[in-house]
Design an enzyme around this catalytic site. Structure first.
Site, PDB file in Angstrom:
ATOM      1  N   LEU A 245      -7.202 -13.008  -1.357  1.00 25.02           N
ATOM      2  CA  LEU A 245      -6.609 -11.744  -0.746  1.00 25.02           C
ATOM      3  C   LEU A 245      -6.141 -10.996  -1.551  1.00 25.02           C
ATOM      4  O   LEU A 245      -6.213  -9.540  -1.476  1.00 25.02           O
ATOM      5  CB  LEU A 245      -5.824 -11.998   0.163  1.00 25.02           C
ATOM      6  CG  LEU A 245      -5.088 -11.017   0.935  1.00 25.02           C
ATOM      7  CD1 LEU A 245      -6.118 -10.677   2.123  1.00 25.02           C
ATOM      8  CD2 LEU A 245      -3.783 -11.646   1.681  1.00 25.02           C
ATOM      9  N   GLY A 246      -5.646 -11.273  -2.766  1.00 18.69           N
ATOM     10  CA  GLY A 246      -4.838 -10.375  -3.897  1.00 18.69           C
ATOM     11  C   GLY A 246      -5.972  -9.419  -4.553  1.00 18.69           C
ATOM     12  O   GLY A 246      -7.207 -10.019  -4.750  1.00 18.69           O
TER      13      GLY A 246
ATOM     14  N   HIS B  77       2.209   2.199  -3.639  1.00 18.89           N
ATOM     15  CA  HIS B  77       0.887   2.499  -4.263  1.00 18.89           C
ATOM     16  C   HIS B  77       1.027   4.105  -3.786  1.00 18.89           C
ATOM     17  O   HIS B  77       0.973   5.146  -5.047  1.00 18.89           O
ATOM     18  CB  HIS B  77      -0.179   2.238  -3.994  1.00 18.89           C
ATOM     19  CG  HIS B  77      -0.616   0.667  -4.513  1.00 18.89           C
ATOM     20  ND1 HIS B  77      -0.653   0.485  -5.841  1.00 18.89           N
ATOM     21  CD2 HIS B  77      -0.652  -0.561  -4.095  1.00 18.89           C
ATOM     22  CE1 HIS B  77      -0.540  -0.916  -6.014  1.00 18.89           C
ATOM     23  NE2 HIS B  77      -0.812  -1.579  -4.981  1.00 18.89           N
TER      24      HIS B  77
ATOM     25  N   GLU C 244       2.440  -0.197   9.522  1.00 18.36           N
ATOM     26  CA  GLU C 244       2.911  -1.561   9.999  1.00 18.36           C
ATOM     27  C   GLU C 244       4.021  -1.218  10.996  1.00 18.36           C
ATOM     28  O   GLU C 244       4.948  -0.409  10.505  1.00 18.36           O
ATOM     29  CB  GLU C 244       3.553  -2.498   8.997  1.00 18.36           C
ATOM     30  CG  GLU C 244       2.411  -2.970   7.755  1.00 18.36           C
ATOM     31  CD  GLU C 244       3.168  -3.910   6.930  1.00 18.36           C
ATOM     32  OE1 GLU C 244       4.457  -4.202   6.926  1.00 18.36           O
ATOM     33  OE2 GLU C 244       2.189  -4.158   5.917  1.00 18.36           O
TER      34      GLU C 244
ATOM     35  N   CYS D 249     -16.081   1.527  13.358  1.00 19.39           N
ATOM     36  CA  CYS D 249     -16.874   2.563  14.013  1.00 19.39           C
ATOM     37  C   CYS D 249     -17.587   2.424  15.058  1.00 19.39           C
ATOM     38  O   CYS D 249     -17.963   3.188  15.912  1.00 19.39           O
ATOM     39  CB  CYS D 249     -17.984   3.002  12.800  1.00 19.39           C
ATOM     40  SG  CYS D 249     -19.308   1.763  12.536  1.00 19.39           S
TER      41      CYS D 249
ATOM     42  N   THR E 184       0.723  -1.060   0.201  1.00 16.78           N
ATOM     43  CA  THR E 184      -0.017  -0.169  -0.082  1.00 16.78           C
ATOM     44  C   THR E 184       0.943   1.349   0.023  1.00 16.78           C
ATOM     45  O   THR E 184       0.489   2.456  -0.675  1.00 16.78           O
ATOM     46  CB  THR E 184      -0.868  -0.054   1.512  1.00 16.78           C
ATOM     47  OG1 THR E 184      -1.806  -1.044   1.168  1.00 16.78           O
ATOM     48  CG2 THR E 184      -2.001   1.355   1.207  1.00 16.78           C
TER      49      THR E 184
END
EC number: 1.1.1.103
Length: 340
Positions: free
Chosen positions: A262-263, A43, A64, A93, A40
Site C-alpha cells: 500500500l505504501g 503533499h 476524509e 467512470c 495526501t
C-alpha cells in the site's frame, strides 16, 4: 462558504470564501461536520513534485469527512435529507472494463475528491449519490471522519487470510496502525509493526500489536526469535513506501508468504527478486477501497467491537487548520480532525 483551498502554486493552503457547490440530479449536497487530514493533503500543502504534477489550482482540498445530507438530487433514491453520511472519495467512470465488471476500485479513469475535483475541506460537498455511505447510529462522528483511511487499512489487511498467521506490518502511520488493529481483531497470531518513529510505535502498542519495533535499534530476526517464530512471517503489509522496509520485509517472509503493498515509494525501488522467486512470494498492489465490499466489512468490524479511536490524537476547530497541518506533518500524531 468557508473552504480550505490550494489557491497558489506554492507551499501552503488558504482559507477562502467560495460559493456553495452546485449538485446534479444524481448527487447529494452534504453539510460537512468533521474532516480528517490525510498524508495526501500534506503533499498538497507542501507543494511537492507529485502535487505540482497532479493538482489543478485553485482546488478545494480534502477527502476524509463526516457530514449530513441537506439536499438530494431529483433522481436519487435510497438517501434522504438529514442522514448521517461519509463517502467514497474515488469517483469512477462506470463504463471502463473494470467498472462494468464490478471492480470500480480499479477504474482507469478515477477522479479523486480533493485532488481532481473539489474536496471536503469546506462547509458543503457535492457528491454522486452512488459514492455516499449512509452510517448506522453506532458509528461515531470521529470514526466516520476517518473511514476513508480505515478503508485503505481494511482493503490491505483483508487482502489475504490472516487467521492464525504471523503478520509483519512495515510503517506505523495511522493506516498501518489501523491495519494492525484489524488483523488482530480478525484472528492473526503474532502482529509485528516496524517504524523509526517512537511516538507512532507507542500508539501502535495501544492498538494491541504483539511487538512494535524501532528498526534503528532492533533486528526483525531477533524479534521473530523472541516470539518463537521459526520460519518467518506468513503475511506482510507494506505501508511505509520505504525501499529499505520493503526489502527487509521480503527477507523476513516465510516461503509461500503473501505481501500486500500500500505504501507509495518516492522513486523507483530496486527489489531483491531472488527473495520473491525462490521463496514463491505472492505480491499484491493495494489502492483505495473495494467498492463497496470494503465499506461493508469495515463498518461491520466497528460494530463487532473493533476500536480505532486511539488512532485519533488531535481535534482542532477549522480556523486552526494551519496548526493542525503542522501537527500532522510533524509525525508526532495519529489522525488529526478538523471540526467545522
Amino acid at each position: 462558504m468557508k473552504s480550505l483551498v490550494k489557491a497558489k502554486k506554492e507551499p501552503g493552503i488558504w482559507m477562502q470564501d467560495i460559493p456553495v457547490p452546485e449538485y446534479g440530479v444524481n448527487d447529494v449536497l452534504i453539510k460537512i461536520k468533521r474532516t480528517a487530514i490525510c498524508g495526501t493533503d500534506i503533499h498538497i500543502y507542501s507543494w511537492d513534485e507529485w502535487a505540482q504534477a497532479t493538482i489543478p489550482v485553485p482546488m478545494t482540498v480534502g477527502h476524509e469527512f463526516y457530514g449530513e445530507i441537506v439536499e438530494v438530487g431529483k433522481e436519487v433514491q435510497g438517501l434522504k435529507v438529514g442522514q448521517r453520511v461519509s463517502g467514497e472519495g474515488h469517483i469512477t467512470c462506470g463504463f471502463c472494463r473494470n467498472c462494468r465488471a464490478g471492480k470500480r476500485h480499479l477504474c482507469r479513469n478515477t477522479l479523486g475528491v480533493g485532488v481532481n475535483r473539489p474536496g471536503c475541506f469546506a462547509e458543503y460537498l457535492a457528491l454522486p449519490a452512488t459514492n455516499v455511505i449512509a452510517l448506522p447510529d453506532n458509528i461515531t462522528e470521529e470514526q466516520a471522519a476517518i473511514l476513508d483511511p480505515f478503508g485503505n487499512a481494511a482493503h490491505c489487511a483483508l487482502a489475504f487470510d490472516v487467521v492464525g498467521e504471523d503478520v509483519l506490518i512495515t510503517g506505523a502511520g495511522p493506516i498501518g496502525i489501523m491495519a494492525a488493529a484489524i488483523v488482530r481483531h480478525i484472528g492473526a497470531r503474532h502482529v509485528v509493526i516496524t517504524d523509526v518513529n517512537d511516538h507512532r510505535l507507542e500508539l501502535a502498542r495501544k492498538m494491541g500489536v504483539s511487538r512494535a519495533v524501532n528498526v534503528k535499534y532492533q533486528k526483525l530476526s531477533d524479534v521473530a526469535n523472541e516470539l518463537g517464530m521459526l520460519e518467518g512471517f506468513d503475511v506482510g503489509l507494506e505501508m511505509s513506501g520505504n525501499p529499505m522496509a520493503l526489502n527487509d520485509m521480503m527477507k523476513a517472509m516465510n516461503h509461500g508468504g503473501h505481501v500486500a503493498l500500500l505504501g507509495i515509494p518516492p522513486q523507483e525501488t530496486p527489489i531483491d527478486w531472488n527473495q520473491v522467486i525462490f521463496k514463491g512470494l505472492v505480491i499484491k498492489g493495494i489502492y483505495g477501497r473495494e467498492m463497496f465490499e470494503t465499506w461493508y466489512k469495515m463498518i461491520a468490524m466497528l460494530q463487532s467491537g473493533l476500536n480505532i479511536s486511539p488512532v485519533i490524537t488531535h481535534n482542532f476547530p477549522v480556523d486552526e487548520y494551519q496548526h493542525a497541518f503542522q501537527i500532522m506533518a510533524s509525525g508526532q500524531s495519529g489522525k488529526v480532525i478538523l471540526n467545522w
